[in-house]
Design a protein around this motif. Structure first.
Motif, PDB file in Angstrom:
ATOM      1  N   MET A  12      -7.272  59.001  45.835  1.00  0.00           N
ATOM      2  CA  MET A  12      -7.002  57.552  45.765  1.00  0.00           C
ATOM      3  C   MET A  12      -8.339  56.800  45.710  1.00  0.00           C
ATOM      4  N   SER A  13      -8.413  55.885  44.805  1.00  0.00           N
ATOM      5  CA  SER A  13      -9.675  55.187  44.663  1.00  0.00           C
ATOM      6  C   SER A  13      -9.863  54.202  45.820  1.00  0.00           C
ATOM      7  N   LEU A  14     -11.130  53.853  46.037  1.00  0.00           N
ATOM      8  CA  LEU A  14     -11.491  52.971  47.148  1.00  0.00           C
ATOM      9  C   LEU A  14     -10.776  51.628  47.023  1.00  0.00           C
ATOM     10  N   LEU A  15     -10.744  51.134  45.785  1.00  0.00           N
ATOM     11  CA  LEU A  15     -10.175  49.800  45.564  1.00  0.00           C
ATOM     12  C   LEU A  15      -8.697  49.773  45.951  1.00  0.00           C
ATOM     13  N   LYS A  16      -8.005  50.864  45.573  1.00  0.00           N
ATOM     14  CA  LYS A  16      -6.579  50.937  45.865  1.00  0.00           C
ATOM     15  C   LYS A  16      -6.346  50.963  47.373  1.00  0.00           C
ATOM     16  N   TYR A  31      -7.465  56.910  60.279  1.00  0.00           N
ATOM     17  CA  TYR A  31      -8.543  57.857  60.087  1.00  0.00           C
ATOM     18  C   TYR A  31      -8.109  58.993  59.185  1.00  0.00           C
ATOM     19  N   THR A  32      -6.839  59.366  59.303  1.00  0.00           N
ATOM     20  CA  THR A  32      -6.372  60.477  58.481  1.00  0.00           C
ATOM     21  C   THR A  32      -6.027  60.036  57.062  1.00  0.00           C
ATOM     22  N   VAL A  33      -5.586  58.773  56.887  1.00  0.00           N
ATOM     23  CA  VAL A  33      -5.146  58.399  55.546  1.00  0.00           C
ATOM     24  C   VAL A  33      -6.198  57.658  54.723  1.00  0.00           C
ATOM     25  N   ALA A  34      -7.144  56.979  55.388  1.00  0.00           N
ATOM     26  CA  ALA A  34      -8.072  56.167  54.604  1.00  0.00           C
ATOM     27  C   ALA A  34      -9.506  56.501  54.963  1.00  0.00           C
ATOM     28  N   SER A  35     -10.415  56.239  54.039  1.00  0.00           N
ATOM     29  CA  SER A  35     -11.824  56.472  54.334  1.00  0.00           C
ATOM     30  C   SER A  35     -12.366  55.294  55.141  1.00  0.00           C
ATOM     31  N   ALA A  36     -13.470  55.561  55.868  1.00  0.00           N
ATOM     32  CA  ALA A  36     -14.045  54.525  56.734  1.00  0.00           C
ATOM     33  C   ALA A  36     -14.469  53.317  55.912  1.00  0.00           C
ATOM     34  N   ARG A  37     -15.002  53.571  54.717  1.00  0.00           N
ATOM     35  CA  ARG A  37     -15.455  52.455  53.881  1.00  0.00           C
ATOM     36  C   ARG A  37     -14.294  51.549  53.531  1.00  0.00           C
ATOM     37  N   ALA A  38     -13.156  52.169  53.223  1.00  0.00           N
ATOM     38  CA  ALA A  38     -11.998  51.357  52.868  1.00  0.00           C
ATOM     39  C   ALA A  38     -11.557  50.520  54.056  1.00  0.00           C
ATOM     40  N   SER A  73     -12.604  41.896  54.017  1.00  0.00           N
ATOM     41  CA  SER A  73     -11.998  40.988  53.041  1.00  0.00           C
ATOM     42  C   SER A  73     -10.825  40.231  53.659  1.00  0.00           C
ATOM     43  N   TYR A  74     -10.096  40.904  54.553  1.00  0.00           N
ATOM     44  CA  TYR A  74      -9.015  40.179  55.227  1.00  0.00           C
ATOM     45  C   TYR A  74      -9.580  39.049  56.086  1.00  0.00           C
ATOM     46  N   ASN A  75     -10.660  39.347  56.834  1.00  0.00           N
ATOM     47  CA  ASN A  75     -11.266  38.309  57.662  1.00  0.00           C
ATOM     48  C   ASN A  75     -11.829  37.184  56.814  1.00  0.00           C
ATOM     49  N   VAL A 131      -8.319  49.842  49.673  1.00  0.00           N
ATOM     50  CA  VAL A 131      -8.648  48.544  50.266  1.00  0.00           C
ATOM     51  C   VAL A 131      -7.510  47.563  50.066  1.00  0.00           C
ATOM     52  N   THR A 132      -6.979  47.498  48.835  1.00  0.00           N
ATOM     53  CA  THR A 132      -5.925  46.514  48.592  1.00  0.00           C
ATOM     54  C   THR A 132      -4.690  46.810  49.435  1.00  0.00           C
ATOM     55  N   SER A 133      -4.357  48.113  49.573  1.00  0.00           N
ATOM     56  CA  SER A 133      -3.150  48.388  50.359  1.00  0.00           C
ATOM     57  C   SER A 133      -3.385  48.089  51.831  1.00  0.00           C
ATOM     58  N   LEU A 134      -4.618  48.346  52.302  1.00  0.00           N
ATOM     59  CA  LEU A 134      -4.908  48.036  53.713  1.00  0.00           C
ATOM     60  C   LEU A 134      -4.878  46.532  53.965  1.00  0.00           C
ATOM     61  N   VAL A 135      -5.449  45.761  53.008  1.00  0.00           N
ATOM     62  CA  VAL A 135      -5.435  44.304  53.172  1.00  0.00           C
ATOM     63  C   VAL A 135      -3.994  43.808  53.173  1.00  0.00           C
ATOM     64  N   ARG A 136      -3.181  44.382  52.277  1.00  0.00           N
ATOM     65  CA  ARG A 136      -1.784  43.962  52.220  1.00  0.00           C
ATOM     66  C   ARG A 136      -1.090  44.247  53.550  1.00  0.00           C
ATOM     67  N   LYS A 137      -1.424  45.407  54.108  1.00  0.00           N
ATOM     68  CA  LYS A 137      -0.839  45.767  55.404  1.00  0.00           C
ATOM     69  C   LYS A 137      -1.233  44.760  56.485  1.00  0.00           C
ATOM     70  N   GLU A 138      -2.520  44.356  56.483  1.00  0.00           N
ATOM     71  CA  GLU A 138      -2.985  43.385  57.484  1.00  0.00           C
ATOM     72  C   GLU A 138      -2.224  42.076  57.343  1.00  0.00           C
TER      73      GLU A 138
END
Lengths: 222, 219, 72
Positions: B1-5, B83-90, B97-99, B7-14
Motif C-alpha cells: 500500500m502506498s504511503l499516500l493511500k 503499528y501492525t497495519v500502517a507505517s510510522a511515516r503514514a 495533516s489532520y491537525n 495517509v488518506t485512509s488514516l486521516v479519514r479515520k480521524e
C-alpha cells in the motif's frame, strides 16, 4: 603526549588571549572605548556554547542509530556544559551592555534568542527528569534534541539577521571587521575562540568520564 | 500500500472518529469563543499592536489544547493495531495533516469571532489571511511532534507546554511581525523575507518529524 | 533603541571619513598603559587562569586514576 596535546594547546591559547587581549592594539571607538576587548572573552562563550550543542545533537543522532548508552551520556553532558557557557555569555553580555548600551537587557533579538534557546535546553533536561526508564529516556530526549536543534539555528542565526539589532553584523549594522583594519583583533579573537572551544570540550570529556564511571558502578552494584 | 493511500485512509479515520463523538472539536471551538469573549470583556478596546499579539496568543493556547489530545486519546492497544497495519511515516503524516485541518478550521473561526467582537481595520486582509494559514500549519506541525514526545513521557500537559513553547516562540515572533506588517498595509515585498522564513520553518519541522517519528513510534 | 543605532551609524560614518587622521577624540586607558600598571592586571589574570588550569589538570588525572581502578 598523544592524547593531551590539545589540552595544553587550550591553556596556551587562552593564556595568549588574556595577555594579548589586554595589551594588544585595539581600534579606538566611541561608546565602547576599552571595553571592545570584551570581544575576546564574550564572543568565544557563544562559539563554545554552539560547538557543544552541535556535539550534543551529533551524539543524539548517533544514539538513535546505535542505541549505545555512552552516546546518550555524551549528548547530555555536552548540553550541561553548553548551558554553563550560555550563562557565562549572557551574564558577561549583560554586564557589557549595561555599560555601553545603558541597559542590562536591551530588547535585542540576539539576547532574546539566546534566552529562548536556553529555555529549550532546560526543557530538554526537564524531559530527561520526567522519564524513569533509562533506554526510553535516552531515546525520547535524543528525539527532542534533534527536533529542537534546527529551530534553535533559525532563532539565533536567521532571525537576528532580519531584525534590528544592536549587535554588530546584523540588521544592517556593520561587522567588527570594518574597524579592525590591520587584523590585530582577529589575531586574538580566533585563537581565543579556539582555546575556549577546546576548554569546553575538555570540560565535556571530564563530565562524560565521571558519568561513565558512575554508570559502570551502577551496573556493578546491580 | 502506498504511503499516500495509508495517509488518506488514516486521516479519514480521524475525521470519522471526531465526527462521531464531536467532543474534542466542540470543546476547542467553545474554548476559542470564550477566550475571545473574556479578552474582549477585559480589554474593551485595544491598540493594533496589542490586538495582533492577543490574537496570536489566543490561537497559541487554543492550538496547544487542541493538539495535546492527538496522541493521548489513543489507547495502547489501538496504537499497537496501527503499528501492525500502517507505517510510522503514514501515522505521523496523517496526524499532522489532520491537525492542520483542525487548526485551519480553528484559526478561521477564531479570526472570524475575534474580528467581529474586536473591530480592527486591516490594511492588507489577503496577506493577513496567508499569514494565519501559514501560522496554523506551523503550529500544527510543531505541536503534533511535541505531543507525540510528551505522550511517550507520561502525558502530562505541563511537559507539553515546557517542551513546545521554546520551539514555537521563533515561529510566533515571525508570525507577529509579518501579521503586523499586513495590518499596517505595508508593501508585500517587505514581508517576503519573513514569509520565506515561515515556509522554511514549516517545511523543516514536517521533514524532521518524518525522519524522527519512526524512532519514537517503535517501542 | 533607534536613537542608539542612529548615533552609532553616524559615528561609523564619521570614522569612515576620517580614519586617516587617527581618531584622537576617543578616550582610551592610556594612563594605565603608560604607567605600566596594566601589566599588574595582566599578571593577576594570568596567574588566576593558570591556577584554574592546573586545578583542571589535577581533576583530569584523578579521573584517569579512577578509570584505571575500575578496569582492574
Amino acid at each position: 603526549m598523544k592524547n593531551y596535546w590539545w589540552k595544553i594547546l587550550a591553556i596556551l591559547l587562552l593564556l595568549y588571549s588574556i595577555i594579548m587581549g589586554l595589551l594588544g592594539h585595539v581600534p579606538a571607538l566611541p561608546i565602547v572605548h576599552e571595553t571592545i576587548r570584551n570581544v575576546y572573552f564574550h564572543v568565544p562563550m557563544w562559539f563554545t556554547m554552539f560547538t557543544l550543542y552541535i556535539i550534543s545533537v551529533v551524539y543524539s543522532i548517533k544514539y538513535l542509530s546505535s542505541s549505545n548508552p555512552q552516546h546518550d551520556l555524551v549528548a547530555v553532558e555536552s548540553v550541561n556544559v553548553g548551558i554553563v557557557f550560555c550563562v557565562f555569555g549572557l551574564v558577561s553580555g549583560m554586564l557589557w551592555a549595561n555599560f555601553t548600551w545603558g541597559d542590562p537587557w536591551p530588547n535585542d533579538p540576539k539576547l532574546n534568542g539566546s534566552a529562548i534557546a536556553t529555555l529549550m535546553y532546560l526543557a530538554y533536561l526537564v524531559l530527561r527528569n520526567a522519564l524513569e526508564e533509562e533506554q526510553k529516556r535516552a531515546r525520547i530526549s535524543a528525539i527532542y534534541n534533534v527536533f529542537a536543534f534546527p529551530i534553535m539555528i533559525v532563532l539565533m542565526y536567521i532571525l537576528p539577521k532580519t531584525t534590528d539589532s544592536l549587535h554588530p553584523g546584523s540588521g544592517g549594522n556593520s561587522g567588527f571587521g570594518q574597524f579592525d583594519l590591520d587584523g590585530s583583533m582577529k589575531a586574538v579573537l580566533y585563537p581565543a575562540s579556539l582555546g575556549w572551544i577546546l576548554l569546553g570540550t575538555w570540560l565535556l570529556t571530564l563530565r562524560f568520564r565521571i558519568r561513565k564511571l558512575e554508570y559502570q558502578n551502577d551496573i556493578r552494584v546491580d | 500500500m502506498s504511503l499516500l493511500k495509508e495517509v488518506t485512509s488514516l486521516v479519514r479515520k480521524e475525521i470519522l472518529l471526531e465526527w462521531r463523538f464531536k467532543y474534542a472539536i466542540n470543546g476547542i471551538l467553545l474554548y476559542v469563543v470564550s477566550t475571545v469573549f473574556v479578552c474582549y470583556q477585559a480589554f474593551k478596546s485595544v491598540d493594533p499592536t496589542t490586538w495582533n499579539a492577543l490574537f496570536w496568543i489566543i490561537l497559541l493556547f487554543a492550538s496547544v489544547n487542541a493538539i495535546n489530545k492527538s496522541f493521548v486519546q489513543e489507547s495502547p492497544s489501538r496504537q499497537l493495531y496501527y503499528y501492525t497495519v500502517a507505517s510510522a511515516r503514514a501515522v505521523i503524516l496523517s496526524k499532522i495533516s489532520y491537525n492542520m485541518l483542525i487548526m485551519l478550521l480553528l484559526s478561521a473561526l477564531a479570526y472570524l469571532v475575534y474580528s467581529i467582537i474586536f473591530q480592527n481595520p486591516l490594511g492588507d486582509p489577503g496577506l493577513y489571511f496567508v499569514v494565519v494559514v501559514l501560522g496554523s500549519i506551523g503550529f500544527a506541525a510543531v505541536f503534533t511532534m511535541v505531543s507525540g514526545i510528551s505522550a511517550k513521557a507520561g502525558n502530562n500537559s505541563t511537559l507539553m507546554a515546557i517542551l513546545s513553547f521554546p520551539i514555537v516562540i521563533p515561529l510566533l515572533l515571525v508570525l507577529i511581525k509579518v501579521s503586523k506588517n499586513a495590518m499596517d498595509g505595508l508593501d508585500r515585498s517587505i514581508s517576503l523575507d519573513e514569509i520565506l522564513v515561515l515556509l522554511a520553518i514549516n517545511v523543516i519541522t514536517v521533514a524532521i518529524s518524518l525522519v524522527l517519528f519512526p524512532y519514537l513510534w517503535r517501542d | 533603541m533607534k536613537k542608539i543605532i542612529l548615533s552609532l551609524l553616524l559615528v561609523i560614518n564619521g570614522l569612515m571619513s576620517s580614519f586617516a587622521q587617527s581618531n584622537t577624540g576617543v578616550e582610551m586607558a592610556t594612563g594605565l598603559r603608560s604607567s605600566g600598571k596594566i601589566y599588574v592586571v595582566v599578571a593577576v589574570l594570568a596567574v588566576l587562569f593558570l591556577g584554574l588550569a592546573i586545578y583542571l589538570i589535577t581533576i583530569d588525572r584523578k579521573i584517569s586514576r579512577l578509570e584505571k581502578q575500575q578496569k582492574e
